[in-house]
Enzyme design. Structure first.
Site, PDB file in Angstrom:
ATOM      1  N   HIS A   1      96.742  -2.716  45.132  1.00  0.00           N
ATOM      2  CA  HIS A   1      97.423  -2.369  43.885  1.00  0.00           C
ATOM      3  C   HIS A   1      97.449  -0.852  43.753  1.00  0.00           C
ATOM      4  O   HIS A   1      96.426  -0.189  43.964  1.00  0.00           O
ATOM      5  CB  HIS A   1      96.674  -2.994  42.696  1.00  0.00           C
ATOM      6  CG  HIS A   1      97.367  -2.748  41.388  1.00  0.00           C
ATOM      7  ND1 HIS A   1      98.529  -3.396  41.037  1.00  0.00           N
ATOM      8  CD2 HIS A   1      97.080  -1.896  40.375  1.00  0.00           C
ATOM      9  CE1 HIS A   1      98.924  -2.967  39.846  1.00  0.00           C
ATOM     10  NE2 HIS A   1      98.062  -2.061  39.422  1.00  0.00           N
TER      11      HIS A   1
ATOM     12  N   ASN B   1      94.354  -8.205  47.647  1.00  0.00           N
ATOM     13  CA  ASN B   1      95.587  -7.572  47.190  1.00  0.00           C
ATOM     14  C   ASN B   1      95.384  -6.066  47.185  1.00  0.00           C
ATOM     15  O   ASN B   1      94.275  -5.585  46.962  1.00  0.00           O
ATOM     16  CB  ASN B   1      95.933  -8.028  45.763  1.00  0.00           C
ATOM     17  CG  ASN B   1      97.212  -7.395  45.241  1.00  0.00           C
ATOM     18  OD1 ASN B   1      98.210  -7.302  45.959  1.00  0.00           O
ATOM     19  ND2 ASN B   1      97.198  -6.952  43.993  1.00  0.00           N
TER      20      ASN B   1
ATOM     21  N   SER C   1      93.825   0.568  44.881  1.00  0.00           N
ATOM     22  CA  SER C   1      92.645  -0.297  44.941  1.00  0.00           C
ATOM     23  C   SER C   1      92.957  -1.523  45.787  1.00  0.00           C
ATOM     24  O   SER C   1      94.056  -2.061  45.705  1.00  0.00           O
ATOM     25  CB  SER C   1      92.257  -0.794  43.536  1.00  0.00           C
ATOM     26  OG  SER C   1      92.116   0.277  42.629  1.00  0.00           O
TER      27      SER C   1
ATOM     28  N   ASP D   1      95.423  -8.627  38.755  1.00  0.00           N
ATOM     29  CA  ASP D   1      94.878  -7.339  39.217  1.00  0.00           C
ATOM     30  C   ASP D   1      93.449  -7.139  38.708  1.00  0.00           C
ATOM     31  O   ASP D   1      93.012  -5.988  38.506  1.00  0.00           O
ATOM     32  CB  ASP D   1      95.777  -6.173  38.758  1.00  0.00           C
ATOM     33  CG  ASP D   1      97.186  -6.286  39.328  1.00  0.00           C
ATOM     34  OD1 ASP D   1      97.345  -6.782  40.451  1.00  0.00           O
ATOM     35  OD2 ASP D   1      98.137  -5.880  38.625  1.00  0.00           O
TER      36      ASP D   1
HETATM   37  C1  GAR Z   1     102.763  -0.693  47.586  1.00  0.00           C
HETATM   38  O1  GAR Z   1     102.722   0.567  46.967  1.00  0.00           O
HETATM   39  C2  GAR Z   1     101.777  -1.633  46.919  1.00  0.00           C
HETATM   40  O2  GAR Z   1     100.603  -1.007  46.493  1.00  0.00           O
HETATM   41  C3  GAR Z   1     102.587  -2.110  45.752  1.00  0.00           C
HETATM   42  O3  GAR Z   1     103.887  -2.296  46.251  1.00  0.00           O
HETATM   43  C4  GAR Z   1     104.108  -1.382  47.324  1.00  0.00           C
HETATM   44  C5  GAR Z   1     104.578  -2.165  48.521  1.00  0.00           C
HETATM   45  O4  GAR Z   1     104.993  -1.324  49.554  1.00  0.00           O
HETATM   46  N1  GAR Z   1     102.053  -3.331  45.205  1.00  0.00           N
HETATM   47  C6  GAR Z   1     102.127  -3.656  43.929  1.00  0.00           C
HETATM   48  O5  GAR Z   1     102.679  -2.982  43.089  1.00  0.00           O
HETATM   49  C7  GAR Z   1     101.480  -4.976  43.584  1.00  0.00           C
HETATM   50  N2  GAR Z   1     101.431  -5.171  42.171  1.00  0.00           N
HETATM   51  P1  GAR Z   1     105.144  -1.901  51.030  1.00  0.00           P
HETATM   52  O6  GAR Z   1     106.061  -3.116  50.947  1.00  0.00           O
HETATM   53  O7  GAR Z   1     105.802  -0.769  51.784  1.00  0.00           O
HETATM   54  O8  GAR Z   1     103.786  -2.247  51.551  1.00  0.00           O
END
Ligand code: GAR
Length: 198
Positions: A110, A108, A137, A146
């Site tokens: 995060h 994942n 991360s 997480d």
């Molecule tokens: C990213 O910033 C990722 O790190 C976050 O969602 C966004 C997705 O963007 N993930 C989380 O918050 C997970 N808990 P994307 O759809 O453009 O890749």
């Protein structure tokens, strides 16, 4: 042997695109499936354009029955026989039963320097805390939200005029560098940490 990677998304899928784009040439893995829990997720069209098979398993009809949603998700994943699952902006909490099925094979990304700021609103929380450094991360997914072993982090300096939106926008390109770098190592059997500085 080349590893098969399934990518789970919920939204725009920019991390998914970075991962798919990275899995070319001598990369030890290939993307075989992109799955969303939201049939309208913008990332599905992006995956199709990249020639990757897509599927959606809408969580809404399952209501509070997480086990039934995850059983449908599991069936969809198993049909593609992935070796590795990458969560890339996948915004559903997974039960310990599900994470156990993919133990040691699910990653994942995060948007915080874990163990800081598990869960949501990471950029606002970093600013509220007065942090001078923020980042993202990549970690193995375990039953602890997480909380699995960290495989890599990318850091940036927080500037005094940053807002949650500017921090998110500045961090995203670092995510796009970090996640492919970790996946390449991981798919090659190397769990050594990756550290990047923005
Ligand atoms: C990213 O910033 C990722 O790190 C976050 O969602 C966004 C997705 O963007 N993930 C989380 O918050 C997970 N808990 P994307 O759809 O453009 O890749």
């Amino acid at each position: 042997m080349t590893k098969r990677v399934a990518i789970l998304i919920s939204g725009g899928g920019s991390n998914m695109v970075a991962l798919v784009d990275s899995m070319r040439g001598d990369h030890p893995a290939r993307a075989v499936l992109v799955v969303s829990n939201d049939p309208d997720a913008g990332g599905l069209a992006k995956a199709q354009k990249l020639g990757i098979p897509t599927a959606s398993v809408d969580h809404k009809p399952f209501g509070k029955d997480r086990a039934a949603f995850e059983a449908a998700l599991q069936d969809t994943l198993e049909a593609a026989a992935p070796d590795i699952i990458c969560l890339a902006g996948f915004m559903r909490i997974l039960t310990p039963d599900f994470t156990a099925k993919w133990d040691g094979r699910m990653l994942n990304i995060h948007p915080s320097l874990l163990p800081k700021y598990k869960g949501l609103h990471t950029h606002a929380r970093a600013l509220e805390a007065g942090d001078t450094e923020h980042g993202c991360s990549v970690h193995e997914v375990t039953a602890a939200l997480d909380g699995g072993p960290i495989l890599g982090q990318a850091r940036l300096s927080v500037s005094p005029d940053d807002t949650p939106d500017t921090l998110a926008a500045r961090l995203l390109p670092l995510e796009h560098g970090l996640y492919p770098a970790v996946l390449r190592r991981f798919a090659g059997g190397d769990r050594a940490r990756v550290d990047l500085q923005g």
